[in-house]
Motif scaffolding. Structure first.
Motif, PDB file in Angstrom:
ATOM      1  N   GLY A 183       0.251  -6.280  13.524  1.00 34.80           N
ATOM      2  CA  GLY A 183      -1.242  -6.193  12.818  1.00 34.80           C
ATOM      3  C   GLY A 183      -0.621  -5.807  11.282  1.00 34.80           C
ATOM      4  N   HIS A 184       0.390  -5.493  10.940  1.00 33.39           N
ATOM      5  CA  HIS A 184       0.535  -4.714   9.661  1.00 33.39           C
ATOM      6  C   HIS A 184       0.661  -5.805   8.592  1.00 33.39           C
ATOM      7  CE1 HIS A 184       2.216  -1.731  12.242  1.00 33.39           C
ATOM      8  NE2 HIS A 184       3.432  -2.266  12.531  1.00 33.39           N
ATOM      9  N   PHE A 185       0.287  -5.451   7.277  1.00 37.23           N
ATOM     10  CA  PHE A 185       0.493  -6.826   6.513  1.00 37.23           C
ATOM     11  C   PHE A 185       0.949  -6.055   4.746  1.00 37.23           C
ATOM     12  CE2 PHE A 185      -4.104  -5.562   5.714  1.00 37.23           C
ATOM     13  CZ  PHE A 185      -4.202  -5.488   4.260  1.00 37.23           C
ATOM     14  N   ASP A 186       1.366  -6.739   3.990  1.00 40.13           N
ATOM     15  CA  ASP A 186       1.106  -6.190   2.664  1.00 40.13           C
ATOM     16  C   ASP A 186       0.808  -7.332   1.515  1.00 40.13           C
ATOM     17  OD1 ASP A 186       3.694  -7.857   1.901  1.00 40.13           O
ATOM     18  OD2 ASP A 186       4.743  -6.342   3.216  1.00 40.13           O
ATOM     19  N   MET A 187       0.347  -6.796   0.718  1.00 35.99           N
ATOM     20  CA  MET A 187      -0.396  -7.553  -0.586  1.00 35.99           C
ATOM     21  C   MET A 187       0.467  -7.296  -1.868  1.00 35.99           C
ATOM     22  SD  MET A 187      -4.171  -7.330  -2.395  1.00 35.99           S
ATOM     23  CE  MET A 187      -5.046  -8.717  -1.306  1.00 35.99           C
ATOM     24  N   PHE A 198       3.632  -3.268  -4.614  1.00 41.30           N
ATOM     25  CA  PHE A 198       2.761  -3.667  -3.765  1.00 41.30           C
ATOM     26  C   PHE A 198       1.232  -2.920  -4.197  1.00 41.30           C
ATOM     27  CE2 PHE A 198       6.559  -4.123  -1.095  1.00 41.30           C
ATOM     28  CZ  PHE A 198       6.528  -5.338  -0.563  1.00 41.30           C
ATOM     29  N   HIS A 199       0.218  -3.706  -3.877  1.00 46.86           N
ATOM     30  CA  HIS A 199      -0.984  -3.029  -3.979  1.00 46.86           C
ATOM     31  C   HIS A 199      -1.522  -2.643  -2.953  1.00 46.86           C
ATOM     32  CE1 HIS A 199      -4.835  -2.290  -5.998  1.00 46.86           C
ATOM     33  NE2 HIS A 199      -5.501  -3.011  -4.999  1.00 46.86           N
ATOM     34  N   ASN A 200      -1.725  -3.366  -1.745  1.00 51.43           N
ATOM     35  CA  ASN A 200      -1.963  -2.780  -0.560  1.00 51.43           C
ATOM     36  C   ASN A 200      -0.805  -3.010   0.644  1.00 51.43           C
ATOM     37  OD1 ASN A 200      -4.730  -1.589  -0.964  1.00 51.43           O
ATOM     38  ND2 ASN A 200      -5.494  -3.516  -0.866  1.00 51.43           N
ATOM     39  N   VAL A 201      -0.576  -1.915   1.374  1.00 51.58           N
ATOM     40  CA  VAL A 201       0.151  -1.920   2.297  1.00 51.58           C
ATOM     41  C   VAL A 201      -0.715  -1.319   3.824  1.00 51.58           C
ATOM     42  CG1 VAL A 201       2.415  -1.215   3.473  1.00 51.58           C
ATOM     43  CG2 VAL A 201       2.336  -1.830   1.083  1.00 51.58           C
ATOM     44  N   LEU A 202      -0.830  -2.249   4.649  1.00 50.74           N
ATOM     45  CA  LEU A 202      -1.239  -1.650   6.042  1.00 50.74           C
ATOM     46  C   LEU A 202      -0.407  -1.535   6.911  1.00 50.74           C
ATOM     47  CD1 LEU A 202      -3.793  -1.150   7.961  1.00 50.74           C
ATOM     48  CD2 LEU A 202      -3.613  -3.641   8.456  1.00 50.74           C
ATOM     49  N   MET A 203      -0.356  -0.222   7.734  1.00 52.97           N
ATOM     50  CA  MET A 203       0.297   0.106   8.862  1.00 52.97           C
ATOM     51  C   MET A 203      -0.516   0.112  10.033  1.00 52.97           C
ATOM     52  SD  MET A 203       3.547   0.039   7.910  1.00 52.97           S
ATOM     53  CE  MET A 203       4.379   0.733   9.343  1.00 52.97           C
ATOM     54  N   PHE A 204      -0.881  -0.856  10.815  1.00 52.24           N
ATOM     55  CA  PHE A 204      -2.031  -0.827  11.715  1.00 52.24           C
ATOM     56  C   PHE A 204      -1.997   0.050  12.736  1.00 52.24           C
ATOM     57  CE2 PHE A 204      -4.167  -2.782  15.473  1.00 52.24           C
ATOM     58  CZ  PHE A 204      -5.445  -3.018  14.778  1.00 52.24           C
ATOM     59  N   PRO A 205      -3.097   0.863  13.390  1.00 56.56           N
ATOM     60  CA  PRO A 205      -4.300   0.677  12.596  1.00 56.56           C
ATOM     61  C   PRO A 205      -4.697   1.721  11.604  1.00 56.56           C
ATOM     62  CG  PRO A 205      -4.155   1.862  14.858  1.00 56.56           C
ATOM     63  CD  PRO A 205      -2.767   1.713  14.246  1.00 56.56           C
ATOM     64  N   THR A 206      -3.958   2.579  11.195  1.00 58.56           N
ATOM     65  CA  THR A 206      -4.406   3.948  10.547  1.00 58.56           C
ATOM     66  C   THR A 206      -4.232   4.098   9.011  1.00 58.56           C
ATOM     67  OG1 THR A 206      -2.541   5.096  11.384  1.00 58.56           O
ATOM     68  CG2 THR A 206      -4.691   5.239  12.409  1.00 58.56           C
ATOM     69  N   ILE A 207      -3.349   3.538   8.434  1.00 58.43           N
ATOM     70  CA  ILE A 207      -3.131   3.719   6.941  1.00 58.43           C
ATOM     71  C   ILE A 207      -2.886   2.499   6.097  1.00 58.43           C
ATOM     72  CG2 ILE A 207      -1.923   6.020   7.235  1.00 58.43           C
ATOM     73  CD1 ILE A 207       0.672   4.911   6.564  1.00 58.43           C
ATOM     74  N   ILE A 208      -3.465   2.834   4.887  1.00 53.34           N
ATOM     75  CA  ILE A 208      -3.105   1.578   3.794  1.00 53.34           C
ATOM     76  C   ILE A 208      -2.667   2.303   2.598  1.00 53.34           C
ATOM     77  CG2 ILE A 208      -4.121  -0.181   2.324  1.00 53.34           C
ATOM     78  CD1 ILE A 208      -6.321  -0.603   4.730  1.00 53.34           C
TER      79      ILE A 208
END
Length: 442
Positions: free
Chosen positions: A275-279, A315-325
């Motif tokens: 579920g992680h991602f990065d922009m 990076f602008h947004n980095v998600l470590m699913f489910p709790t931090i961006i």
């Protein structure tokens, strides 16, 4: 594990809900967002089992310091023991269950429950029980340190970022994080000393929407041209007054949001397993004399080649699913704390890179004020959009939510997926696939 739950949402009647059927490759059912029974399962199967962000070690720099927060539904206290070790404890007295540490943070050599005076060490071990003779021959040993505040089964310190899990089993931290760590690691690599620290307290906001609506938006570049258009135009006009001068933090990013609907198409979006991602960042990096001093310090730490690689990957947004961006380009991190199916608490923390010019820290704080303070002109736009999405999905006729944008065009990159363009909904599709895996796991 049984993946069916009994739900009372549909017209007030009872029906069996199969979680696995709520997520399809290119769409999700509205109950993923609006069903309170689904939310309860999330708190058990996702927030109760996954790796959850607790806090940063800079929040407890001295021995005896503590910081309280939540891991899923469980109140916890992160402590720095007298031996220097960091622990994450259940914030409850083993006697009657009372909160032991009601304050947000503080310093204490020992913790004492205000209800009956039980005392605990910084690692949670039981120190003393008043009138312990009352427990003689009862089966409870009031002298045994193990009968104290329980430590969470798993804790991991990733370069100062503390994660914990409420379960003893499941993937280890590195397996869970995988390629999702590349964004977080890039932020840490950008600190000349390799160290970050939290600046003050956080901004806290309550959104009147499901937590996943917010997460969706963090990889959705297309909304910016509509939701933020007026704000971005104002930012552009303001920037004109700062030509050749240091500019207020956050204005560069805000000004980029006033373009056409395809303005974000060139931004890299990469979705990772679990579920992680990065922009990628879409605003120019820092410039000016301080920026040159900063680059020199990064080269001194990493060497020329490695420094170039670190600074080129922003990076602008980095998600470590489910709790931090992590909003790396703004030195901010958003922590997601679901409260109910339609209420989400968001904490926004600003970080300082140790060893950088003071102007960098001022810029980060100003950007935090600009985008997240009670008088902000950015998040307010988003919150209204989130509210409208949740309100529209309450109607039972709104069954499915589309995630079709650029579907079937995702580009494999190892175990990850890159969107064909920055307008892709690849990160959302990937997140809900991970969501389904968590919710249906055996």
């Amino acid at each position: 594990m049984d993946t069916k739950v009994t739900s009372s949402e549909h017209y007030g009647s009872q029906f069996d809900l199969d979680i696995g059927e709520l997520v399809e490759p290119n769409r999700i059912h509205r109950r993923v967002i609006t069903d309170p029974d689904v939310f309860e399962l999330e708190m058990d199967r996702i927030f109760g089992r996954s790796w959850i962000y607790v806090g940063h070690e800079s929040q407890i720099p001295q021995r005896g310091d503590y910081f309280t927060t939540q891991v899923g539904r469980q109140p916890v206290v992160m402590t720095r023991h007298e031996n220097g070790q960091i622990y994450v404890l259940e914030n409850r007295c083993p006697h009657k269950g009372a909160l032991v540490c009601p304050d947000r943070n503080g310093n204490a050599k020992r913790f004492m429950c205000m209800y009956h005076g039980w005392r605990f060490d910084g690692d949670g071990s039981l120190v003393s029980v008043p009138v312990h003779s009352g427990y003689d021959e009862t089966g409870f040993d009031a002298r045994d340190p193990k009968n104290g505040m329980r430590q969470l089964p798993r804790i991991h310190n990733h370069k100062g970022f503390i994660f914990a899990s409420l379960t003893a089993d499941g993937p280890d931290f590195d397996s869970w994080a995988g390629e999702g760590l590349r964004g977080l690691n890039n932020v840490i690599d950008r600190a000349p000393t390799g160290e970050l620290e939290v600046v003050g307290d956080c901004y806290r906001t309550i959104q009147n929407n499901n937590w996943k609506i917010f997460v969706d938006n963090m990889s959705d570049g297309m909304h910016t041209s509509f939701v933020h258009h007026q704000m971005a135009r104002a930012a552009q006009h303001t920037l004109e007054k700062f030509k050749g001068q240091a500019r207020p933090g956050g204005l560069d990013v805000a000004a980029q949001l006033a373009g056409e609907p395809d303005q974000m198409a060139k931004v890299d979006l990469v979705a990772h397993p679990h579920g992680h991602f990065d922009m990628a960042a879409f605003a120019p990096d820092l410039q000016g004399a301080d920026a040159e001093l900063y680059r020199t310090s990064i080269v001194a730490r990493h060497g020329e080649e490695r420094a170039n690689a670190v600074l080129e990957r922003n990076f602008h947004n980095v998600l470590m699913f489910p709790t931090i961006i992590m909003q790396a380009s703004l030195q901010q991190m958003r922590v997601i704390r679901p409260l109910s199916v339609d209420k989400t608490m968001l904490e926004i923390w600003v970080f300082r890179f140790k060893g950088v010019p003071e102007s960098f820290s001022r810029r980060a704080v100003m950007a935090g004020n600009f985008a997240n303070s009670p008088s902000n002109v950015v998040a307010a736009d988003d919150f209204e959009a989130y509210f409208r999405v949740h309100a529209g999905l309450k109607g039972p006729q709104s069954e499915w939510i589309s995630l079709h944008r650029e579907a079937n065009r995702d580009l494999p990159v190892g175990a990850s997926l890159r969107g064909l363009t920055g307008n892709s909904e690849v990160c959302m599709r990937n997140m809900y696939k991970a969501w389904r895996d968590y919710m249906t796991a055996k």
